[in-house]
Design a protein around this motif. Structure first.
Motif, PDB file in Angstrom:
ATOM      1  N   GLY A  42       0.776  -1.230   0.000  1.00  0.00           N
ATOM      2  CA  GLY A  42       0.000   0.000   0.000  1.00  0.00           C
ATOM      3  C   GLY A  42       0.805   1.276   0.000  1.00  0.00           C
ATOM      4  O   GLY A  42       0.227   2.375  -0.017  1.00  0.00           O
ATOM      5  N   VAL A  43       2.122   1.174   0.005  1.00  0.00           N
ATOM      6  CA  VAL A  43       2.953   2.368   0.055  1.00  0.00           C
ATOM      7  C   VAL A  43       2.957   3.072  -1.296  1.00  0.00           C
ATOM      8  O   VAL A  43       3.087   2.444  -2.355  1.00  0.00           O
ATOM      9  CB  VAL A  43       4.397   2.029   0.462  1.00  0.00           C
ATOM     10  CG1 VAL A  43       5.301   3.249   0.320  1.00  0.00           C
ATOM     11  CG2 VAL A  43       4.436   1.509   1.883  1.00  0.00           C
ATOM     12  N   ARG A  44       2.808   4.382  -1.254  1.00  0.00           N
ATOM     13  CA  ARG A  44       2.976   5.207  -2.447  1.00  0.00           C
ATOM     14  C   ARG A  44       3.744   6.446  -2.024  1.00  0.00           C
ATOM     15  O   ARG A  44       3.305   7.174  -1.139  1.00  0.00           O
ATOM     16  CB  ARG A  44       1.626   5.593  -3.050  1.00  0.00           C
ATOM     17  CG  ARG A  44       1.756   6.388  -4.355  1.00  0.00           C
ATOM     18  CD  ARG A  44       0.424   6.687  -4.997  1.00  0.00           C
ATOM     19  NE  ARG A  44      -0.376   7.610  -4.190  1.00  0.00           N
ATOM     20  CZ  ARG A  44      -1.489   7.302  -3.559  1.00  0.00           C
ATOM     21  NH1 ARG A  44      -1.955   6.057  -3.605  1.00  0.00           N
ATOM     22  NH2 ARG A  44      -2.157   8.196  -2.858  1.00  0.00           N
ATOM     23  N   GLN A 104       3.430  10.296   5.719  1.00  0.00           N
ATOM     24  CA  GLN A 104       3.684   9.498   6.903  1.00  0.00           C
ATOM     25  C   GLN A 104       5.062   8.867   6.745  1.00  0.00           C
ATOM     26  O   GLN A 104       5.386   8.306   5.696  1.00  0.00           O
ATOM     27  CB  GLN A 104       2.629   8.405   7.081  1.00  0.00           C
ATOM     28  CG  GLN A 104       2.816   7.592   8.354  1.00  0.00           C
ATOM     29  CD  GLN A 104       1.699   6.587   8.571  1.00  0.00           C
ATOM     30  OE1 GLN A 104       0.881   6.341   7.695  1.00  0.00           O
ATOM     31  NE2 GLN A 104       1.671   5.988   9.751  1.00  0.00           N
ATOM     32  N   ASP A 136       5.454   7.978   2.934  1.00  0.00           N
ATOM     33  CA  ASP A 136       4.242   7.450   2.301  1.00  0.00           C
ATOM     34  C   ASP A 136       3.229   8.571   2.101  1.00  0.00           C
ATOM     35  O   ASP A 136       2.854   9.268   3.048  1.00  0.00           O
ATOM     36  CB  ASP A 136       3.656   6.355   3.181  1.00  0.00           C
ATOM     37  CG  ASP A 136       2.453   5.671   2.551  1.00  0.00           C
ATOM     38  OD1 ASP A 136       2.247   5.850   1.330  1.00  0.00           O
ATOM     39  OD2 ASP A 136       1.726   4.976   3.267  1.00  0.00           O
ATOM     40  N   THR A 137       2.762   8.746   0.876  1.00  0.00           N
ATOM     41  CA  THR A 137       1.762   9.777   0.564  1.00  0.00           C
ATOM     42  C   THR A 137       0.424   9.168   0.175  1.00  0.00           C
ATOM     43  O   THR A 137      -0.430   9.851  -0.387  1.00  0.00           O
ATOM     44  CB  THR A 137       2.268  10.673  -0.573  1.00  0.00           C
ATOM     45  OG1 THR A 137       2.515   9.873  -1.744  1.00  0.00           O
ATOM     46  CG2 THR A 137       3.554  11.383  -0.170  1.00  0.00           C
ATOM     47  N   SER A 138       0.237   7.858   0.473  1.00  0.00           N
ATOM     48  CA  SER A 138      -0.996   7.172   0.063  1.00  0.00           C
ATOM     49  C   SER A 138      -2.194   7.575   0.898  1.00  0.00           C
ATOM     50  O   SER A 138      -3.340   7.373   0.492  1.00  0.00           O
ATOM     51  CB  SER A 138      -0.809   5.658   0.157  1.00  0.00           C
ATOM     52  OG  SER A 138      -0.689   5.245   1.517  1.00  0.00           O
ATOM     53  N   GLY A 139      -1.953   8.121   2.086  1.00  0.00           N
ATOM     54  CA  GLY A 139      -3.046   8.454   2.994  1.00  0.00           C
ATOM     55  C   GLY A 139      -3.472   7.311   3.879  1.00  0.00           C
ATOM     56  O   GLY A 139      -4.350   7.466   4.739  1.00  0.00           O
ATOM     57  N   SER A 140      -2.863   6.139   3.706  1.00  0.00           N
ATOM     58  CA  SER A 140      -3.192   4.987   4.542  1.00  0.00           C
ATOM     59  C   SER A 140      -2.621   5.186   5.939  1.00  0.00           C
ATOM     60  O   SER A 140      -1.482   5.623   6.097  1.00  0.00           O
ATOM     61  CB  SER A 140      -2.622   3.702   3.934  1.00  0.00           C
ATOM     62  OG  SER A 140      -3.143   3.487   2.638  1.00  0.00           O
ATOM     63  N   ALA A 141      -3.408   4.841   6.935  1.00  0.00           N
ATOM     64  CA  ALA A 141      -2.971   4.983   8.321  1.00  0.00           C
ATOM     65  C   ALA A 141      -2.156   3.760   8.732  1.00  0.00           C
ATOM     66  O   ALA A 141      -2.545   2.621   8.470  1.00  0.00           O
ATOM     67  CB  ALA A 141      -4.163   5.156   9.241  1.00  0.00           C
ATOM     68  N   ARG A 142      -1.020   4.013   9.371  1.00  0.00           N
ATOM     69  CA  ARG A 142      -0.181   2.934   9.877  1.00  0.00           C
ATOM     70  C   ARG A 142       0.207   3.243  11.317  1.00  0.00           C
ATOM     71  O   ARG A 142       0.490   4.380  11.648  1.00  0.00           O
ATOM     72  CB  ARG A 142       1.081   2.774   9.030  1.00  0.00           C
ATOM     73  CG  ARG A 142       0.840   2.134   7.680  1.00  0.00           C
ATOM     74  CD  ARG A 142       2.150   1.986   6.910  1.00  0.00           C
ATOM     75  NE  ARG A 142       1.974   1.191   5.705  1.00  0.00           N
ATOM     76  CZ  ARG A 142       1.503   1.678   4.567  1.00  0.00           C
ATOM     77  NH1 ARG A 142       1.184   2.961   4.490  1.00  0.00           N
ATOM     78  NH2 ARG A 142       1.356   0.903   3.510  1.00  0.00           N
TER      79      ARG A 142
END
Length: 402
Positions: A37-39, A81, A129-135
């Protein structure tokens, strides 16, 4: 936290040879590639084995720079992130983003390095990471596994609010600027690795309402910048005892004690000051430990490590003195943390003039407290890493991923 001025183009390219690969805790083969999921972007960061003199495990590694125009441009308009893995391993290491400034690209980032060994280079991948996914970066896990029971980066803007100075450890012993009084607020200021606090020598402090036990073995480290022309000057203050008053030194107290890291009257020594209230009488016995003091007018990394046998003082990663621990009472030091910058009694309602006269005059940054005695290599590496991360680390250029 602190970081030193670096050019926007990262300083070093990483060599492909000589890296050591580690398995993360929990076992299983290392998963080659990028976390799902990393972008965004990735940089290879490494620590050369020739910088390590003795093996150290679970080390909190600092990655930082004061500006990076290229990174700021790449991330413009995004909310990134930051996280890190071992090289080519998709599993995240516990980490903490202390600070990122989108205007300048300034970064202060901590990551748990599982092991450092002489002669063996450790490689990490730093992701933006600029995907917006929370980690979940597992901030408290970083400091727990590093054996640190209290960590204050001291980059906040003091307003006198409760819990405004954040403790990143799982103990969550947060601090209040000026003990809530505007006249005693320290001032946020640029520091060696970013942002720290300046204390005016007239009572500025950060007060803490709770503490935690560090028992007979422990250590503390902090970055100090002395501007004092006279002493003594207290940087860190602790107290404990069997009485009900804040310091444990009330008239009904059978026994109490306090200790603090301080520079002495003539500014020639830095060490641990122990004051014991003898049972049944209002007298104190003082022990002052350490020789040498942080030079006035520059940042110094000052660390103290103690157990029931001895107390050791380190300045800029170098052991400057070892002395025997006091035997009466046995060295039951506690990290019942009360104040940074002076005795907490300097602030209202006590308004203790003698406490204000002993206040720290200068800057303080990155206070860490452990409930274990650290070996010399820990402090040597901490100083080298934090004082100049651009030299301690080899940092590669960011490359786009996905």
């Amino acid at each position: 936290g602190r970081y030193r001025q670096l050019p926007w183009l990262f300083l070093f390219a990483c060599s492909a040879c000589g890296y050591i690969r580690y398995e993360n805790e929990g076992g299983g083969a290392a998963n080659e590639g990028i976390p799902a999921g990393v972008r965004g972007f990735r940089s290879r960061v490494s620590v050369s084995g020739d910088r390590v003199e003795a093996a150290v495990e679970q080390f909190p590694l600092f990655i930082g720079w004061q500006e990076n125009a290229a990174l700021a441009s790449l991330l413009e308009g995004n909310t990134p992130q930051f996280f890190a893995t071992l090289a080519n391993d998709s599993r995240l290491l516990p980490s903490e983003l202390e600070h990122y400034d989108p205007a300048t690209g300034a970064l202060a980032f901590w990551v748990l390095c599982p092991e450092l060994q002489p002669g063996r280079t450790v490689a990490l991948d730093l992701y933006v990471d600029t995907s917006g996914s929370a980690r979940d970066s597992e901030v408290t896990e970083l400091w727990r596994r590093a054996g640190i029971q209290g960590v204050w980066h001291l980059g906040e803007e003091a307003q006198g609010l409760e819990r405004e100075f954040h403790d990143s450890s799982e103990a969550q012993v947060h601090g209040q600027g000026g003990a809530g009084v505007a006249d005693y607020l320290p001032q946020r200021t640029p520091s060696l690795l970013g942002l720290g606090q300046r204390f005016d020598g007239g009572g500025d402090l950060i007060r803490f309402s709770a503490g935690q036990a560090a028992a007979e073995s422990g250590s503390l480290s902090h970055w100090l910048y002395s501007e004092a022309e006279s002493g003594p000057r207290i940087a860190y203050y602790e107290s404990a005892g069997s009485g009900s008053d804040y310091n444990g030194f009330g008239t009904g107290t059978p026994q109490g004690y306090e200790w603090h890291s301080a520079i002495n009257d003539n500014l020639t020594s830095m060490g641990l000051v122990w004051s014991e209230r003898n049972p049944g009488i209002n007298e104190f016995t003082n022990y002052v430990f350490g020789t040498g003091a942080p030079p006035r007018g520059r940042w110094s990394h000052v660390a103290l490590s103690w157990n029931a046998q001895n107390i050791r003082l380190f300045i800029d990663g170098v052991l400057t003195q070892t002395v025997a621990s006091p035997t009466t009472p046995r060295a039951t030091f506690t990290a019942d943390f009360r104040a940074l910058g002076t005795c907490k009694d300097a602030a209202p309602p006590n308004n203790n003039a003698s406490a204000r006269a002993r206040s720290w005059h200068g800057m303080i940054d990155e206070l860490q407290i452990s409930a274990s005695t650290r070996e010399a290599e820990w402090f040597r590496l901490a100083f080298a890493n934090q004082a100049d991360p651009g030299s301690f680390l080899a940092i590669g250029a960011f490359e786009r991923v996905r």
